[in-house]
Design a protein around this motif. Structure first.
Motif, PDB file in Angstrom:
ATOM      1  N   MET A  11     -17.018 -29.802 -30.355  1.00 29.51           N
ATOM      2  CA  MET A  11     -17.027 -28.581 -29.562  1.00 29.51           C
ATOM      3  C   MET A  11     -18.153 -28.683 -28.543  1.00 29.51           C
ATOM      4  SD  MET A  11     -17.557 -24.591 -30.739  1.00 29.51           S
ATOM      5  CE  MET A  11     -16.063 -24.411 -31.667  1.00 29.51           C
ATOM      6  N   LYS A  58     -19.387 -27.801 -24.094  1.00 28.92           N
ATOM      7  CA  LYS A  58     -19.070 -27.311 -22.757  1.00 28.92           C
ATOM      8  C   LYS A  58     -18.272 -28.341 -21.975  1.00 28.92           C
ATOM      9  CE  LYS A  58     -21.277 -23.307 -21.369  1.00 28.92           C
ATOM     10  NZ  LYS A  58     -22.558 -22.941 -21.949  1.00 28.92           N
ATOM     11  N   ILE A  66     -16.122 -21.896 -28.238  1.00 22.24           N
ATOM     12  CA  ILE A  66     -15.986 -20.454 -28.423  1.00 22.24           C
ATOM     13  C   ILE A  66     -17.397 -19.900 -28.414  1.00 22.24           C
ATOM     14  CG2 ILE A  66     -15.123 -18.611 -29.923  1.00 22.24           C
ATOM     15  CD1 ILE A  66     -13.215 -20.654 -31.164  1.00 22.24           C
ATOM     16  N   THR A  67     -17.677 -18.944 -27.521  1.00 18.85           N
ATOM     17  CA  THR A  67     -19.048 -18.434 -27.433  1.00 18.85           C
ATOM     18  C   THR A  67     -19.330 -17.523 -28.622  1.00 18.85           C
ATOM     19  OG1 THR A  67     -18.581 -16.421 -26.201  1.00 18.85           O
ATOM     20  CG2 THR A  67     -18.883 -18.436 -24.905  1.00 18.85           C
ATOM     21  N   LEU A  68     -20.628 -17.344 -28.896  1.00 19.83           N
ATOM     22  CA  LEU A  68     -21.021 -16.473 -30.007  1.00 19.83           C
ATOM     23  C   LEU A  68     -20.518 -15.057 -29.770  1.00 19.83           C
ATOM     24  CD1 LEU A  68     -24.614 -17.883 -30.537  1.00 19.83           C
ATOM     25  CD2 LEU A  68     -22.610 -18.201 -31.995  1.00 19.83           C
ATOM     26  N   PHE A 105     -17.051 -14.711 -30.849  1.00 17.67           N
ATOM     27  CA  PHE A 105     -16.971 -14.578 -32.311  1.00 17.67           C
ATOM     28  C   PHE A 105     -17.275 -13.148 -32.733  1.00 17.67           C
ATOM     29  CE2 PHE A 105     -17.570 -19.234 -32.469  1.00 17.67           C
ATOM     30  CZ  PHE A 105     -16.587 -19.537 -33.373  1.00 17.67           C
ATOM     31  N   ILE A 131     -22.537 -21.706 -41.251  1.00 14.75           N
ATOM     32  CA  ILE A 131     -23.291 -22.901 -40.865  1.00 14.75           C
ATOM     33  C   ILE A 131     -24.149 -23.401 -42.029  1.00 14.75           C
ATOM     34  CG2 ILE A 131     -25.209 -23.652 -39.374  1.00 14.75           C
ATOM     35  CD1 ILE A 131     -23.772 -21.975 -37.142  1.00 14.75           C
ATOM     36  N   TYR A 179     -27.113 -21.395 -18.104  1.00 12.85           N
ATOM     37  CA  TYR A 179     -26.119 -21.117 -17.066  1.00 12.85           C
ATOM     38  C   TYR A 179     -24.822 -20.621 -17.673  1.00 12.85           C
ATOM     39  CZ  TYR A 179     -23.888 -25.553 -18.314  1.00 12.85           C
ATOM     40  OH  TYR A 179     -23.248 -26.561 -18.998  1.00 12.85           O
ATOM     41  N   GLY A 180     -24.833 -20.337 -18.986  1.00  9.77           N
ATOM     42  CA  GLY A 180     -23.649 -19.828 -19.654  1.00  9.77           C
ATOM     43  C   GLY A 180     -24.031 -19.298 -21.022  1.00  9.77           C
ATOM     44  N   ASP A 181     -23.085 -18.608 -21.683  1.00 14.56           N
ATOM     45  CA  ASP A 181     -23.363 -18.044 -22.999  1.00 14.56           C
ATOM     46  C   ASP A 181     -23.443 -19.129 -24.063  1.00 14.56           C
ATOM     47  OD1 ASP A 181     -23.687 -15.383 -22.460  1.00 14.56           O
ATOM     48  OD2 ASP A 181     -21.548 -14.910 -22.596  1.00 14.56           O
ATOM     49  N   ALA A 182     -24.250 -18.888 -25.081  1.00 10.17           N
ATOM     50  CA  ALA A 182     -24.370 -19.824 -26.210  1.00 10.17           C
ATOM     51  C   ALA A 182     -23.061 -19.824 -26.992  1.00 10.17           C
ATOM     52  CB  ALA A 182     -25.520 -19.399 -27.108  1.00 10.17           C
ATOM     53  N   HIS A 183     -22.645 -21.013 -27.424  1.00 12.81           N
ATOM     54  CA  HIS A 183     -21.434 -21.099 -28.250  1.00 12.81           C
ATOM     55  C   HIS A 183     -21.788 -21.622 -29.636  1.00 12.81           C
ATOM     56  CE1 HIS A 183     -21.217 -25.443 -27.590  1.00 12.81           C
ATOM     57  NE2 HIS A 183     -21.287 -25.247 -26.270  1.00 12.81           N
ATOM     58  N   LEU A 184     -20.759 -21.804 -30.470  1.00 11.74           N
ATOM     59  CA  LEU A 184     -20.997 -22.198 -31.857  1.00 11.74           C
ATOM     60  C   LEU A 184     -21.782 -23.508 -31.945  1.00 11.74           C
ATOM     61  CD1 LEU A 184     -20.341 -21.158 -34.710  1.00 11.74           C
ATOM     62  CD2 LEU A 184     -18.329 -22.625 -34.692  1.00 11.74           C
ATOM     63  N   GLY A 185     -21.523 -24.418 -31.005  1.00 10.74           N
ATOM     64  CA  GLY A 185     -22.241 -25.685 -30.980  1.00 10.74           C
ATOM     65  C   GLY A 185     -23.739 -25.518 -30.719  1.00 10.74           C
ATOM     66  N   HIS A 186     -24.132 -24.407 -30.091  1.00  7.74           N
ATOM     67  CA  HIS A 186     -25.557 -24.120 -29.896  1.00  7.74           C
ATOM     68  C   HIS A 186     -26.142 -23.434 -31.125  1.00  7.74           C
ATOM     69  CE1 HIS A 186     -24.231 -23.930 -25.519  1.00  7.74           C
ATOM     70  NE2 HIS A 186     -25.078 -24.938 -25.557  1.00  7.74           N
ATOM     71  N   ALA A 187     -25.290 -22.658 -31.806  1.00 13.93           N
ATOM     72  CA  ALA A 187     -25.782 -21.873 -32.946  1.00 13.93           C
ATOM     73  C   ALA A 187     -26.236 -22.793 -34.065  1.00 13.93           C
ATOM     74  CB  ALA A 187     -24.687 -20.931 -33.447  1.00 13.93           C
ATOM     75  N   ARG A 188     -25.543 -23.907 -34.234  1.00 13.35           N
ATOM     76  CA  ARG A 188     -25.848 -24.743 -35.399  1.00 13.35           C
ATOM     77  C   ARG A 188     -27.246 -25.357 -35.343  1.00 13.35           C
ATOM     78  NH1 ARG A 188     -22.914 -29.827 -38.296  1.00 13.35           N
ATOM     79  NH2 ARG A 188     -23.564 -29.260 -40.378  1.00 13.35           N
ATOM     80  N   ILE A 193     -29.869 -22.622 -35.785  1.00 12.08           N
ATOM     81  CA  ILE A 193     -30.017 -22.137 -37.162  1.00 12.08           C
ATOM     82  C   ILE A 193     -30.676 -23.208 -38.036  1.00 12.08           C
ATOM     83  CG2 ILE A 193     -28.712 -21.484 -39.235  1.00 12.08           C
ATOM     84  CD1 ILE A 193     -26.798 -19.956 -37.321  1.00 12.08           C
ATOM     85  N   THR A 194     -30.284 -24.460 -37.827  1.00  8.98           N
ATOM     86  CA  THR A 194     -30.876 -25.548 -38.626  1.00  8.98           C
ATOM     87  C   THR A 194     -32.385 -25.623 -38.418  1.00  8.98           C
ATOM     88  OG1 THR A 194     -28.826 -26.806 -38.507  1.00  8.98           O
ATOM     89  CG2 THR A 194     -30.817 -28.039 -39.033  1.00  8.98           C
ATOM     90  N   ASP A 244     -28.433 -13.106 -28.586  1.00 12.08           N
ATOM     91  CA  ASP A 244     -27.553 -13.782 -29.551  1.00 12.08           C
ATOM     92  C   ASP A 244     -28.364 -14.386 -30.700  1.00 12.08           C
ATOM     93  OD1 ASP A 244     -25.435 -13.114 -27.961  1.00 12.08           O
ATOM     94  OD2 ASP A 244     -25.137 -15.117 -27.110  1.00 12.08           O
ATOM     95  N   THR A 266     -26.873 -29.885 -28.236  1.00 11.93           N
ATOM     96  CA  THR A 266     -25.984 -30.707 -27.434  1.00 11.93           C
ATOM     97  C   THR A 266     -25.021 -29.795 -26.707  1.00 11.93           C
ATOM     98  OG1 THR A 266     -24.668 -30.946 -29.403  1.00 11.93           O
ATOM     99  CG2 THR A 266     -26.085 -32.794 -28.805  1.00 11.93           C
ATOM    100  N   THR A 267     -24.743 -30.129 -25.501  1.00  9.73           N
ATOM    101  CA  THR A 267     -23.856 -29.261 -24.720  1.00  9.73           C
ATOM    102  C   THR A 267     -22.522 -29.944 -24.488  1.00  9.73           C
ATOM    103  OG1 THR A 267     -24.893 -30.163 -22.779  1.00  9.73           O
ATOM    104  CG2 THR A 267     -25.651 -28.030 -23.508  1.00  9.73           C
TER     105      THR A 267
END
Lengths: 221, 278
Positions: A9, A11, A17-19, A22, A43, B33-42, B45-46, B109, B277-278
């Motif tokens: 997943m 960009k 899918i953005t937070l 969700f 997670i 330059y954009g909203d955070a997605h699930l790939g940023h959340a991990r 959180i880690t 977020d 990672t983006t």
């Protein structure tokens, strides 16, 4: 790494899918909205070096798991201490802190911490149901370990500190149901079975699950 | 005893801080330059778990997580437009508006996810002077070259002196076969060389040309500082951006390895690094 249908997943792949999507349930791949804490729990249910494949079903499973955690935490706050602990309860409480520490020391193994906390919910439930007892010292230890590992280290917002996220409407609604069930408790004490059954049956018909406990009642929808 | 995976040795090792009782954590933050997605959340959180756990063990933790608000180019690195400048152009906003908007949303977020804020949150645009000095130091050591006004890392030269690819476990041959063909490749000696400092598109003024030239980069820190400060005073972020496109924090896996190698080489040793990672 998080994959979606087996693909990373990101960009650059335009499959993210953005937070916010969700939280609002605003994406074709999502069956519903998922709370931030469900995402966090999802997670933490995998070790950080493993690959996680995202799906709406997996998130729904995480949501149920998190729900079980919040319920157990709420019960843990409500249960009362007895003179002594039942053997199983005592041995579980005696080892819980050590097990959680070992899991965290082992390269931050959060899924094992979660599974240890889940194991302790059995003891919490038996005490809540009056099938086992817990001593004051064990109850304090159990609450301390949950506070340290579930709330401070895993950062899960369980029940109490999540209140602010619940809308006023929701808390008014919860209060109204609690009020009805307290009226029912009073009716039972006065042996007014007609009123007591009427409240119970009507709420059950509306889809509520009502459970009598040693200390009063619990309900869910 | 905390055992933690060391990407360099590929083993779990007992965690022993360089300075007893203290831990420094550097985590790569978002490009806003954009909203955070699930790939940023991990990763967020880690590293939050790591921060919380180290703190609970009694360490005094300095947790630094940056905001990349300039210099993250489209297509990984070497060609293309700055991601924030492009978003601003498309949305008809000032780049600084884009930066503030998405920084606010990122914070919101992260708070929702109960990710604790870092101890220090530096912005890439606030460290232009240090970046110029850093690129200069690499040039002075002979590990970079100037081509058509841009500065590139001389990977082959560097690999002669240091074990390049040790962190990622890839040698130069692997990297060659994996490297995508991108615009601007012809400026580079090898496809695996990467931009340290990029000449902005449409550079006109001689002063700006000089800025990107090796001669300018050789100038004393103080002069670099004066120049940057002047840029900041007299123009909007947008104008300063087009003359000082900065490429240093690129959060792809290969670049993480590159920046770590460079950091070790230059004497600053981050011992925990993380990257979104983006």
């Amino acid at each position: 790494m998080i994959t979606i249908a087996g693909k990373k997943m990101g960009k650059s792949y335009n499959n993210f899918i953005t937070l916010r999507q969700f939280f609002a349930g605003d994406h074709p791949l999502l069956t519903k909205a998922f709370s931030p804490m469900t995402i966090r729990f999802f997670i933490l249910m995998a070790h950080y070096r493993s690959t996680v494949d995202f799906s709406s079903e997996a998130l729904e499973a995480a949501e149920k798991g998190f729900q079980r955690m919040t319920e157990a935490y709420a019960r843990l706050q409500k249960i009362t201490a007895a003179a002594t602990s039942t053997d199983e309860v005592h041995s579980l409480v005696a080892e819980l802190r050590q097990h959680c520490a070992e899991a965290m020391d082992d390269d931050l193994n959060t899924p094992i911490v979660i599974s240890n906390l889940f194991d302790s919910t059995k003891a919490i439930n038996s005490v809540a149901d009056g099938k086992a007892t817990i001593s004051e010292a064990d109850l304090k230890e159990l609450r301390d370990v949950w506070q340290l590992y579930a709330i401070d280290i895993l950062g899960l917002q369980l029940a109490g500190n999540q209140q602010s996220a619940i809308s006023n409407q929701q808390s008014a609604y919860n209060g109204a149901i609690d009020l009805l069930l307290n009226i029912r408790l009073d009716a039972k004490r006065n042996k007014d079975w007609g009123t007591s059954d009427r409240i119970r049956n009507s709420l059950t018909e509306l889809g509520f699950k009502i459970k009598d406990t040693k200390d009063g009642f619990e309900w869910s929808l | 005893m905390l055992e933690i995976y060391n990407s360099l040795t590929r083993f779990k090792e007992t965690f022993k801080p360089l300075h007893p009782g203290h831990v420094g954590m550097y985590v790569c933050g978002p490009t806003v330059y954009g909203d955070a997605h699930l790939g940023h959340a991990r990763p967020a959180i880690t590293f939050d778990i790591l921060f919380r756990y180290l703190t609970s063990l009694g360490y005094k933790v300095r947790y630094v997580r940056n905001i990349t608000d300039v210099g993250h180019l489209e297509h990984d690195a070497d060609a293309g437009e700055d991601k924030i400048a492009k978003k601003a152009r498309l949305e008809q906003l000032e780049p600084m508006e884009v930066v503030q908007f998405f920084t606010n949303r990122y914070h919101h977020d992260m708070e929702a996810l109960n990710v604790l804020p870092p101890s220090i949150e530096p912005h890439a645009s606030g460290h232009i002077i240090e970046q110029i000095a850093f690129v200069q130091a690499i040039l002075d050591k002979g590990y970079a070259y100037v081509s058509n006004g841009s500065v590139y890392m001389d990977v082959e030269r560097y690999a002669k002196d240091y074990p390049y690819g040790k962190l990622s476990g890839r040698n130069l041959n692997d990297i060659v076969t994996d490297t995508r063909e991108l615009d601007g490749q012809e400026e580079k000696k090898h496809s695996y060389d990467f931009a340290l400092w990029k000449k902005a598109a449409g550079l006109q003024s001689s002063a700006i040309r000089r800025m990107a030239s090796r001669r300018y980069l050789r100038a004393k820190d103080s002069r670099a500082g004066t120049w940057s400060a002047r840029l900041w005073e007299r123009s909007t972020w947008a104008r300063s951006l087009t003359s000082t496109e900065v490429v240093w924090i690129l959060c792809s896996r290969t670049t993480r390895q590159k920046s770590l190698r460079v950091a070790q080489h230059s004497g600053t040793k981050p011992y925990i690094t993380g990257c979104t990672t983006t």
